[in-house]
Motif scaffolding. Sequence first.
Motif, PDB file in Angstrom:
ATOM      1  N   HIS A   3      -1.708  45.010  16.380  1.00  0.00           N
ATOM      2  CA  HIS A   3      -2.599  44.979  15.455  1.00  0.00           C
ATOM      3  C   HIS A   3      -3.681  46.120  15.872  1.00  0.00           C
ATOM      4  N   HIS A  15       0.878  50.334   8.044  1.00  0.00           N
ATOM      5  CA  HIS A  15       1.665  49.109   7.658  1.00  0.00           C
ATOM      6  C   HIS A  15       3.112  49.383   7.710  1.00  0.00           C
ATOM      7  N   HIS A  16       3.856  48.302   8.070  1.00  0.00           N
ATOM      8  CA  HIS A  16       5.285  48.666   8.304  1.00  0.00           C
ATOM      9  C   HIS A  16       5.949  48.559   7.082  1.00  0.00           C
ATOM     10  N   VAL A  65      14.611  35.631   2.509  1.00  0.00           N
ATOM     11  CA  VAL A  65      13.714  36.222   1.589  1.00  0.00           C
ATOM     12  C   VAL A  65      12.358  36.296   2.445  1.00  0.00           C
ATOM     13  N   ILE A  66      12.012  35.090   3.153  1.00  0.00           N
ATOM     14  CA  ILE A  66      10.885  35.094   3.953  1.00  0.00           C
ATOM     15  C   ILE A  66      10.586  36.217   4.782  1.00  0.00           C
ATOM     16  N   PHE A  69      12.051  40.205   2.404  1.00  0.00           N
ATOM     17  CA  PHE A  69      11.319  40.539   1.352  1.00  0.00           C
ATOM     18  C   PHE A  69       9.844  40.399   1.309  1.00  0.00           C
ATOM     19  N   MET A  70       9.566  39.129   2.133  1.00  0.00           N
ATOM     20  CA  MET A  70       8.238  38.931   2.309  1.00  0.00           C
ATOM     21  C   MET A  70       7.667  39.423   3.484  1.00  0.00           C
ATOM     22  N   LEU A  72       7.729  38.505   6.782  1.00  0.00           N
ATOM     23  CA  LEU A  72       6.895  37.998   7.808  1.00  0.00           C
ATOM     24  C   LEU A  72       7.550  38.283   9.137  1.00  0.00           C
ATOM     25  N   ASP A  75       5.163  40.966  10.206  1.00  0.00           N
ATOM     26  CA  ASP A  75       3.882  40.647   9.916  1.00  0.00           C
ATOM     27  C   ASP A  75       3.049  40.080  10.843  1.00  0.00           C
ATOM     28  N   ASN A  76       1.698  39.825  10.735  1.00  0.00           N
ATOM     29  CA  ASN A  76       0.973  39.169  11.747  1.00  0.00           C
ATOM     30  C   ASN A  76       1.441  37.615  11.748  1.00  0.00           C
ATOM     31  N   VAL A  78       0.062  35.152  12.388  1.00  0.00           N
ATOM     32  CA  VAL A  78      -0.806  33.945  11.844  1.00  0.00           C
ATOM     33  C   VAL A  78      -0.536  33.402  10.323  1.00  0.00           C
ATOM     34  N   ASN A  79       0.362  34.591   9.587  1.00  0.00           N
ATOM     35  CA  ASN A  79       0.891  34.116   8.291  1.00  0.00           C
ATOM     36  C   ASN A  79       1.977  33.264   8.597  1.00  0.00           C
ATOM     37  N   THR A  82       0.751  29.882   9.216  1.00  0.00           N
ATOM     38  CA  THR A  82       0.220  29.200   7.991  1.00  0.00           C
ATOM     39  C   THR A  82       1.431  28.601   7.448  1.00  0.00           C
ATOM     40  N   LEU A  83       2.813  29.446   7.208  1.00  0.00           N
ATOM     41  CA  LEU A  83       3.836  28.926   6.530  1.00  0.00           C
ATOM     42  C   LEU A  83       4.441  27.871   7.205  1.00  0.00           C
ATOM     43  N   GLY A  86       2.567  24.689   6.645  1.00  0.00           N
ATOM     44  CA  GLY A  86       2.898  24.307   5.309  1.00  0.00           C
ATOM     45  C   GLY A  86       4.142  23.469   5.270  1.00  0.00           C
TER      46      GLY A  86
END
Lengths: 171, 233
Positions: A3, A15-16, A65-66, A69-70, A72, A75-76, A78-79, A82-83, A86
């Motif tokens: 970061h 951004h990647h 997909v996660i 495509f998304m 993750l 990504d950070n 923290v996302n 969160t997932l 959930g």
Amino acid sequence: MAHDAHAHADGDHGHHIIPMPVLLKTFGGLIFLTILTVLTATQLDLGAFNVPLALAIACGKATLVIMFFMGLKYDNRVNTLTLVLGILFVLIFISFTLFDTAFRGDIGNVDTIPQEDRTRMEETLQQRDPGRAGLATSPADSLALEQNPLEETPAPAEEPAPETTEPEAAH
Amino acid sequence: MASTTTTAAPAVEHGHGDGHAHHPRFQHHFVSMEQQFDSAKLGMWLFLITEILLFSGMFVAYTVYRVWHPEVFEVASEALNPFLGGLNTVVLLASSLTVALSIHFVQKDQIQKMNWMLLLTVLCAAIFMVVKYFEYTAKFEHGLYAGEAFHPHAGYEQFNIPYARQFFSIYFVMTGIHGVHVLIGMGMFTWLYTRGLRGHFSSEWYTPVELSGLYWHIVDLIWIFLFPLMYLI
């Protein structure tokens, strides 16, 4: 952390960018798994393993997909946290509901007398009164006997009724 | 850093002077564009969790009724057309690819390609809804409705069994709410397409594309689980 490195890259926000081949391969993998799940579900019969296999393939597709495509995977964290939280709550939701519904037994039975006692009482009554008229221990029972008379004498349901309380009182 | 010079006028509509330090979209309560982007994305992930929990309620209903009447669910699912379901799966997966590609292109400042990908996404979503329309009408013609109206006839009498109605109620509610999400997605991507045409997005700022993309992938994810559970097993 990665970061901090991004924050210094002024203008280029760092951004990647997920490479095109990765996206296309992900799509290819998803199509492959779709064909696989259709073939295994229609051509194979694994009995009890049909559902777990289909769900496992679906989870594999979801992971693709996660992650890609998304994004993750890049990504950070923290996302991801969160997932994961959930998904954890979804699993709690499903498992704790099943603890109830899958082991609930006969939900329509609101009898205060345990089933074993009820069976024993019925057997005692049956021995004493083979005509079954004396089995009418509640209004609903009388109704059921009237609608489905197993014996020739349907009428005297009221008369032996007091006797039916006797085994309960005798306890 | 340039931050010492930014303190004067960091408001949204200002700061055209040096584009890097003050992007017009930069909001003063964030430290950087990067932090602003990450915050928006975390917010979107939190919303997506509520979406997952919304659908999980219906998946729990499916699980409970299936555990209670597994044989009925197996028979009832034969009323659904696995070919059309599979076709819709492929269509949705393709739309997920075009969404991912639109973000890929905007990150490379290839705005025209991004626009094409956004348009293709709307097209795929439309194909999905058309297929869904034909599936629904085929069910309705044979009396396969949700709830009280359920009365299978005209060659579908084999579904007139106890508890089959539960399967179809769950099928229509789950795919219906999923379909509503697809329609909302169509609206979102049409809006993004028009904004793309107006030149609103660049590698500097494309947060709406990224967040709508995440939403669309979740809609795809829900379908990835709905397809085998409803059509196949």
